[in-house]
Write a protein that holds these residues in place. Structure first.
Motif, PDB file in Angstrom:
ATOM      1  N   LEU A   1       0.846  -1.196   0.000  1.00  0.00           N
ATOM      2  CA  LEU A   1       0.000   0.000   0.000  1.00  0.00           C
ATOM      3  C   LEU A   1       0.881   1.245   0.000  1.00  0.00           C
TER       4      LEU A   1
ATOM      5  N   VAL B   1      -8.963  -3.371   3.104  1.00  0.00           N
ATOM      6  CA  VAL B   1      -8.282  -3.711   1.854  1.00  0.00           C
ATOM      7  C   VAL B   1      -8.284  -5.220   1.644  1.00  0.00           C
TER       8      VAL B   1
ATOM      9  N   ASP C   1       2.209  -3.686   5.754  1.00  0.00           N
ATOM     10  CA  ASP C   1       1.178  -3.466   4.738  1.00  0.00           C
ATOM     11  C   ASP C   1       1.450  -4.290   3.488  1.00  0.00           C
TER      12      ASP C   1
ATOM     13  N   VAL D   1      -6.749   5.116  -1.289  1.00  0.00           N
ATOM     14  CA  VAL D   1      -5.594   4.223  -1.187  1.00  0.00           C
ATOM     15  C   VAL D   1      -5.138   3.817  -2.578  1.00  0.00           C
TER      16      VAL D   1
ATOM     17  N   ALA E   1      -1.887   1.487  -4.571  1.00  0.00           N
ATOM     18  CA  ALA E   1      -1.056   0.326  -4.259  1.00  0.00           C
ATOM     19  C   ALA E   1      -0.127   0.026  -5.411  1.00  0.00           C
TER      20      ALA E   1
END
Length: 769
Positions: free
Chosen positions: A363, A385, A405, A443, A445
């Motif tokens: 992330l 997530v 993460d 978010v 990624a």
């Protein structure tokens, strides 16, 4: 295996001398008994020897057991309970001898003097049962019921099929025959328990087994001659018994290690009820056809009751075992698979040789969420997530959290192209806004994809490839990137890496003149001391490389070694580190002639594919006049997974040279422990990730203690890395760790600084812990 015996030289010499005294005294008594039995000595000498020499040997054995019990009082209760049993046994032996001396004849039948035998054998049985179930940290009802069920069943069978026929044939009182036969039965159980322990632990734990075997022979012979009415004090029977007790005393002086914990499998948990209950049922069926004695029926009923209790508790243990196994493979925060589960699945899939893809998800700017909104928000973001990924991923895809993460996606039956397509679809599904504790957070990624077998054939290499691709994706601003699919000429990171490696070639003296403009710095070798845990003596030092870069400062190994390996520079780099380190070691041997310091140098997986490495190491050792035994070469745990004949040939060549091999960062790799016994290693270094927490984390402590036990069982030395405080050092000392290394002793030092540190240390001035 952890030491539980004082290991200083003086104590060991005294224990060895005492052991020989016990053995010779027991043999002398045995010779007297044999002489009496053969008619070479008068019968009265046998009684006299029994009263003096025989009792003396047994009391000496009791003293040895008591001494061992005192030294191990905080480690193992086995020796204390065994000493109690032998003490009660000796009390009855002496009481019988005194009574016979006063009466002027032998004592016949069962009397109050037999109480010591009953208590003694009972205590010895408790000691052996506790030894067999050493994995239990406390006396649980299930273990007691399991042991009781076995003992009562064996007693019931002996009562019906041994005692009853013998009483009928001899006409002797049932109490006397029962006592003699039950002593043999208990002896047999003691022998079985001690043999199981010796099979599991090995070494000198066969000494107690030999002692109980002698007691089986003695009590069996005693029962036979007593039923025949031919027993005489000081006969061969007593000689065998004294030898058995003497061997128990010798074992107290010679057994040096504690019994390791026993892992209970599902089968071992249910095996006792599965055997005891049918056997008890069969006895009760026999009772309808051929009536059993009341005592046999009651004993069988007691065994059945104990087995039922054990069966009920077994269900609970099996549920606990299943829960623990599930928790061991599940991430606590998100409820999905954890790193351990992913690695196990990778191992299985690599073994099946079916193509699959591995994607690593990271992330972007996750740290900002943690820092700005708090860790609770970060945890909630991870949970959301993960839920999004699980919902969007095909059912066959394994979603696992590696830590922090980082999330992994194992995509089965997919080549690299289809794995990238799936990763792109999942990237689209997860890159969105999430509600976190009243805040709306978007978010992004980065996903790196690697494929088996196209990119790598081993789990560790596959993870490394996916990790490289993931960082490549980060440099592209958060997207999906496949391993090896960078832009022509490489990304900004790739071009920076290429420049850095070109500079490293220059620092190693490999670049052509004028190829690299400007200074490129030089490699520095630092040394971190290694100390013996037992006495604090300096026993060695690990050579650690640093790159003194003119623009980037002092670079640690993690900042350039991986790239150096990818660019084929590890052979040259390792050669230079070895050369510098051995030069320093040679100077220490001249300046400190009384010290024998081991030098440890790290090798990479690439080094171990170089079949000429043993020859080059031999040349460097000869150049600096350093003995091979003074050099240790450390290999990472990844090597354990390689069954390459080439790697094994290099390892064998190094071992034949006389160089010690060490497994570095043990516990962090993905290998099977079974590979450890196949490699010619002399040392295991515990990873600092486990060592640092052992004073606070029981799980880390359990892992470290088990690894130390395993290493000692395999005959290798154990080094604890990352020791930074006295509490950690003390825990390692109690666990039996051999050597420690860390900032508690000293930080990595230059050769000159290490020489000064060692001078002060040997002088005893301001020495570190």
């Amino acid at each position: 295996m952890a030491q539980e015996f004082p290991v200083d030289a003086v104590t060991l010499r005294r224990a060895n001398r005492a052991s020989w005294v016990l053995v010779f005294a027991a043999l002398a008594y045995g010779v007297v008994c044999l002489g009496v039995a053969l008619g070479l000595l008068p019968s009265g000498s046998g009684r006299f020897a029994d009263t003096t020499l025989g009792n003396g040997v047994e009391v000496a054995a009791l003293v040895a057991l008591g001494w061992r019990a005192w030294h191990c009082r905080r480690i193992s209760p086995f020796w204390a309970v065994l000493a109690l049993g032998v003490g009660a046994y000796c009390a009855s032996e002496i009481a019988f001898d005194v009574a016979e001396a006063v009466l002027g004849r032998g004592v016949r039948g069962i009397t109050g003097l037999d109480v010591g035998y009953v208590v003694g054998y009972g205590a010895m049985l408790v000691a052996i049962v506790r030894l067999v179930w050493v994995g239990a940290k406390r006396w649980r009802v299930g273990y007691v019921a399991e042991a009781l069920g076995i003992v009562l069943l064996v007693a019931a069978l002996a009562q019906e099929f041994l005692v009853r026929p013998l009483v009928g044939a001899s006409g002797l009182p049932s109490a006397a025959v029962t006592t003699w036969v039950m002593l043999v039965v208990v002896d047999a159980l003691l022998l079985v328990g001690s043999v199981l322990t010796a099979l599991r632990t090995g070494g000198r734990w066969w000494l107690p087994a030999a002692g109980f075997a002698a007691l089986v022979a003695a009590d069996t012979t005693f029962a036979v001659v007593s039923i025949a009415g031919r027993y005489a004090p000081g006969s061969g029977v007593d000689g065998i018994a004294v030898v058995g007790i003497a061997l128990l005393g010798v074992s107290a002086l010679q057994v040096r290690t504690a019994v390791g914990p026993r892992t209970r499998s599902r089968i071992s948990i249910v095996i006792t009820p599965a055997v005891v209950l049918p056997a008890c049922f069969a006895l009760l069926v026999v009772d309808h056809v051929h009536p059993l004695t009341d005592s046999a029926i009651w004993l069988a009923a007691g065994a059945a009751a104990a087995a039922v209790v054990r069966m009920v508790l077994s269900q609970q243990e099996l549920l606990e075992l299943a829960t623990l196994r599930r928790e061991a493979l599940t991430d606590d925060l998100t409820g999905i698979a954890n790193r351990r589960a992913l690695l196990a699945d990778l191992e299985r899939r690599c073994a099946s040789e079916q193509p699959f893809g591995l994607a690593l998800v990271d992330l972007d700017r996750f740290k900002e969420v943690n820092d700005g909104l708090g860790h609770a928000a970060g945890d909630e973001l991870l949970r959301q997530v993960v839920r999004q990924l699980v919902q969007a991923a095909p059912a066959a895809v394994l979603v696992a959290r590696l830590g922090g993460d980082e999330i992994a996606l194992l995509i089965p039956d997919a080549d690299q192209a289809s794995a990238v397509a799936d990763a792109v679809a999942l990237h689209t599904a997860m890159v969105r806004s999430y509600d976190l504790l009243g805040h709306r957070v978007h978010v992004a990624a980065s996903i790196g994809v690697a494929g088996y077998p196209h990119d790598a054939q081993r789990p560790s290499d596959l993870l490394r490839c996916a990790d490289i691709a993931m960082y490549e994706a980060k440099t592209l601003g958060g997207r999906v990137c496949a391993f090896g699919s960078g832009e022509p000429g490489g990304t900004a990171r790739g071009r920076g890496s290429l420049t850095l490696m070109t500079q490293l070639r220059s620092a190693l003296g490999l670049a052509d003149p004028g190829e690299v403009p400007g200074a490129c710095g030089h490699l520095r070798v630092l040394f971190q001391p290694q100390l013996d845990v037992a006495d604090g003596a300096v026993v060695g030092a690990e050579a650690l490389v640093r790159w003194d870069h003119p623009d980037l400062g002092l670079l640690s190994p993690v900042e350039f070694l991986d790239e150096a390996e990818r660019h084929g520079l590890m052979g040259h780099l390792t050669h230079q580190v070895l050369d510098d380190a051995l030069a320093a070691a040679a100077s220490w041997r001249v300046e400190f002639p009384g010290s024998r310091l081991r030098l440890a140098v790290n090798l990479s997986a690439t080094n171990l594919l170089d079949v000429d490495l043993p020859t080059r190491v031999a040349e460097l050792l000869g150049r600096h006049a350093v003995e091979p035994a003074g050099l240790g070469l450390e290999i990472t745990e990844t090597v354990l997974m390689s069954r390459s004949p080439r790697t094994r040939s290099v390892l064998d060549g190094l071992r034949e040279l006389g160089v010690a091999l060490s497994i570095d960062d043990f516990g962090t790799g993905y290998s099977s422990l079974a590979y450890l016994k196949e490699l010619p290693v002399a040392e295991v270094k515990l990873d600092r990730g486990f060592v640092a927490d052992i004073a606070r984390d029981p799980r880390s402590a359990a892992i470290v203690a088990s690894t130390i036990w395993l290493g000692h069982e395999l005959g290798v030395r154990i080094v604890g890395e990352g020791v930074e405080d006295l509490a950690t050092l003390e825990v390692l000392r109690e666990m039996g760790c051999d050597t420690t290394q860390g900032f508690l002793h000293a930080e990595p030092l230059s050769a000159a600084a290490f020489r000064d540190w060692l001078t002060v240390r040997l002088a005893g001035v301001g020495s570190a812990p």
